[in-house]
Design a protein around this motif. Sequence first.
Motif, PDB file in Angstrom:
ATOM      1  N   THR A 278      -6.006  -4.381   0.926  1.00 20.49           N
ATOM      2  CA  THR A 278      -5.065  -3.395   0.384  1.00 20.49           C
ATOM      3  C   THR A 278      -4.600  -3.742  -1.026  1.00 20.49           C
ATOM      4  O   THR A 278      -4.236  -2.843  -1.773  1.00 20.49           O
ATOM      5  CB  THR A 278      -3.824  -3.271   1.291  1.00 20.49           C
ATOM      6  OG1 THR A 278      -3.213  -4.556   1.376  1.00 20.49           O
ATOM      7  CG2 THR A 278      -4.205  -2.789   2.677  1.00 20.49           C
TER       8      THR A 278
ATOM      9  N   LEU B 202       0.836  -1.199   0.000  1.00 14.97           N
ATOM     10  CA  LEU B 202       0.000   0.000   0.000  1.00 14.97           C
ATOM     11  C   LEU B 202       0.863   1.237   0.000  1.00 14.97           C
ATOM     12  O   LEU B 202       2.033   1.214   0.374  1.00 14.97           O
ATOM     13  CB  LEU B 202      -0.995   0.017   1.163  1.00 14.97           C
ATOM     14  CG  LEU B 202      -0.516   0.317   2.553  1.00 14.97           C
ATOM     15  CD1 LEU B 202      -1.712   0.784   3.408  1.00 14.97           C
ATOM     16  CD2 LEU B 202       0.099  -0.915   3.192  1.00 14.97           C
ATOM     17  N   ILE B 203       0.276   2.322  -0.462  1.00 17.53           N
ATOM     18  CA  ILE B 203       0.922   3.632  -0.433  1.00 17.53           C
ATOM     19  C   ILE B 203       0.198   4.430   0.636  1.00 17.53           C
ATOM     20  O   ILE B 203      -1.019   4.581   0.573  1.00 17.53           O
ATOM     21  CB  ILE B 203       0.814   4.317  -1.811  1.00 17.53           C
ATOM     22  CG1 ILE B 203       1.653   3.543  -2.837  1.00 17.53           C
ATOM     23  CG2 ILE B 203       1.268   5.767  -1.723  1.00 17.53           C
ATOM     24  CD1 ILE B 203       1.555   4.087  -4.257  1.00 17.53           C
ATOM     25  N   GLN B 204       0.930   4.871   1.648  1.00 17.59           N
ATOM     26  CA  GLN B 204       0.294   5.677   2.688  1.00 17.59           C
ATOM     27  C   GLN B 204       1.264   6.704   3.247  1.00 17.59           C
ATOM     28  O   GLN B 204       2.432   6.730   2.884  1.00 17.59           O
ATOM     29  CB  GLN B 204      -0.283   4.793   3.803  1.00 17.59           C
ATOM     30  CG  GLN B 204      -1.820   4.719   3.796  1.00 17.59           C
ATOM     31  CD  GLN B 204      -2.492   6.094   3.863  1.00 17.59           C
ATOM     32  OE1 GLN B 204      -1.954   7.062   4.368  1.00 17.59           O
ATOM     33  NE2 GLN B 204      -3.700   6.187   3.317  1.00 17.59           N
TER      34      GLN B 204
ATOM     35  N   VAL C   4      -2.227  -6.344  -3.837  1.00 20.07           N
ATOM     36  CA  VAL C   4      -0.823  -6.738  -3.967  1.00 20.07           C
ATOM     37  C   VAL C   4      -0.141  -6.118  -5.179  1.00 20.07           C
ATOM     38  O   VAL C   4       1.018  -6.417  -5.468  1.00 20.07           O
ATOM     39  CB  VAL C   4      -0.687  -8.277  -4.044  1.00 20.07           C
ATOM     40  CG1 VAL C   4      -1.091  -8.915  -2.718  1.00 20.07           C
ATOM     41  CG2 VAL C   4      -1.514  -8.867  -5.193  1.00 20.07           C
ATOM     42  N   SER C   5      -0.844  -5.243  -5.900  1.00 17.54           N
ATOM     43  CA  SER C   5      -0.322  -4.701  -7.155  1.00 17.54           C
ATOM     44  C   SER C   5      -0.378  -3.171  -7.145  1.00 17.54           C
ATOM     45  O   SER C   5      -1.399  -2.578  -6.793  1.00 17.54           O
ATOM     46  CB  SER C   5      -1.196  -5.270  -8.288  1.00 17.54           C
ATOM     47  OG  SER C   5      -1.149  -4.499  -9.455  1.00 17.54           O
ATOM     48  N   LEU C   6       0.739  -2.534  -7.496  1.00 15.51           N
ATOM     49  CA  LEU C   6       0.822  -1.063  -7.566  1.00 15.51           C
ATOM     50  C   LEU C   6       1.576  -0.645  -8.819  1.00 15.51           C
ATOM     51  O   LEU C   6       2.544  -1.304  -9.188  1.00 15.51           O
ATOM     52  CB  LEU C   6       1.621  -0.506  -6.384  1.00 15.51           C
ATOM     53  CG  LEU C   6       1.038  -0.505  -4.981  1.00 15.51           C
ATOM     54  CD1 LEU C   6       2.081   0.051  -4.016  1.00 15.51           C
ATOM     55  CD2 LEU C   6      -0.238   0.317  -4.928  1.00 15.51           C
TER      56      LEU C   6
ATOM     57  N   GLN D 285       3.732  10.551   0.547  1.00 18.95           N
ATOM     58  CA  GLN D 285       3.458   9.150   0.228  1.00 18.95           C
ATOM     59  C   GLN D 285       4.698   8.268   0.355  1.00 18.95           C
ATOM     60  O   GLN D 285       5.766   8.615  -0.164  1.00 18.95           O
ATOM     61  CB  GLN D 285       2.920   9.013  -1.198  1.00 18.95           C
ATOM     62  CG  GLN D 285       1.491   9.509  -1.372  1.00 18.95           C
ATOM     63  CD  GLN D 285       0.968   9.285  -2.772  1.00 18.95           C
ATOM     64  OE1 GLN D 285       1.647   9.592  -3.757  1.00 18.95           O
ATOM     65  NE2 GLN D 285      -0.241   8.758  -2.868  1.00 18.95           N
TER      66      GLN D 285
ATOM     67  N   ALA E  64      -4.771  -8.727   3.212  1.00 17.56           N
ATOM     68  CA  ALA E  64      -4.045  -8.601   1.946  1.00 17.56           C
ATOM     69  C   ALA E  64      -5.018  -8.263   0.817  1.00 17.56           C
ATOM     70  O   ALA E  64      -4.690  -7.497  -0.098  1.00 17.56           O
ATOM     71  CB  ALA E  64      -3.282  -9.890   1.635  1.00 17.56           C
TER      72      ALA E  64
END
Lengths: 138, 138, 138
Positions: free
Chosen positions: C96, C50-52, C98-100, C115, C93
Amino acid sequence: MRQATTILSFATPGRGFTEITRDVARWVAETGIGEGLASLLCRHTSASLLIQENAARAVRSDLAAWFERLAPEGEHYAHDDEGPDDMPAHLRATLTGVSLAIPVIGGHLALGTWQGVYLAEHRHAPHRREIAIHLSGE
Amino acid sequence: MRQATTILSFATPGRGFTEITRDVARWVAETGIGEGLASLLCRHTSASLLIQENAARAVRSDLAAWFERLAPEGEHYAHDDEGPDDMPAHLRATLTGVSLAIPVIGGHLALGTWQGVYLAEHRHAPHRREIAIHLSGE
Amino acid sequence: MRQATTILSFATPGRGFTEITRDVARWVAETGIGEGLASLLCRHTSASLLIQENAARAVRSDLAAWFERLAPEGEHYAHDDEGPDDMPAHLRATLTGVSLAIPVIGGHLALGTWQGVYLAEHRHAPHRREIAIHLSGE
């Protein structure tokens, strides 16, 4: 194959959904790339991206009510630097995510008939939000 | 580098999970691209994509029960044009998302040993669902 | 345009968040590709990406508490082969993903100021986790 990048900026009116499908499609068309992949990143932690139904408005109000149920405002957060809508905004952004990739086929974003791309603003106040976009193709 | 696109179509038996890993892998193999990136978009708002455990079937039944808890059917939705499973389907599609990108390395989708790609159908009735796929690489 | 792929491996200390932004950025810089797209896949079903927010630590503790509320441990799962934290880990999982995909612009990951990219470990025990990365660009 070639590529193009841009950062599109949107003014949100506070909490809610801003459809950005046309803005993204217009920029893709301007690049002249008709077959490829458009990848979008929302550069914020209190706003996010989702693809949802673009016809019935009630879908968005139900979606907003669902966000309230799953990530309500309240006194139970350790992080509230920017107010009671701060942490719920991070949670809702986590729920939908900030990254999307959309194939471009035959000169168009290969979305389904009822799909729109939405920038979800999770803070009460209006904000300016940036979407970084990468397009590769030919 | 070069690219390929396709739209794969799947018949779902109604609510549940259809594994599409082999279908995607077969198409990737046919393109002859052995190193690259495969990006998938589910072109619907009541079905979605996720990567999850492909061994124990109980994982999928627990996942289905969890969807019921987080986005239950009920009388509390404004949007119910297509019945009581309409809005919960949109919410569950939002929860998992409709966009996935999978690196291709050494001729294979770079999934982990226990990962499968699933098309999640969130409506009760069987549907035909389309997945747009973009592959770039060499 | 050209491309590069790698698999980065991270040791997690058990349940929690490991920031991997610098590791990803370092590898991207080594490839010499300054404009492009970096796509990440977490090759596991009990860990995710995740991006946070990368500043306030309290965001991560609130996020962990939220995971507990939305996907609690308990006796109600059919799947518990590896213990009570097994199925909740799969659910978190799924929550959120598993792929970005992250655009690379001007030699940098086009993330926002606040970020960070996090590998979320959802099991109690420490694990070694692999992230497959594809980068295309020029």
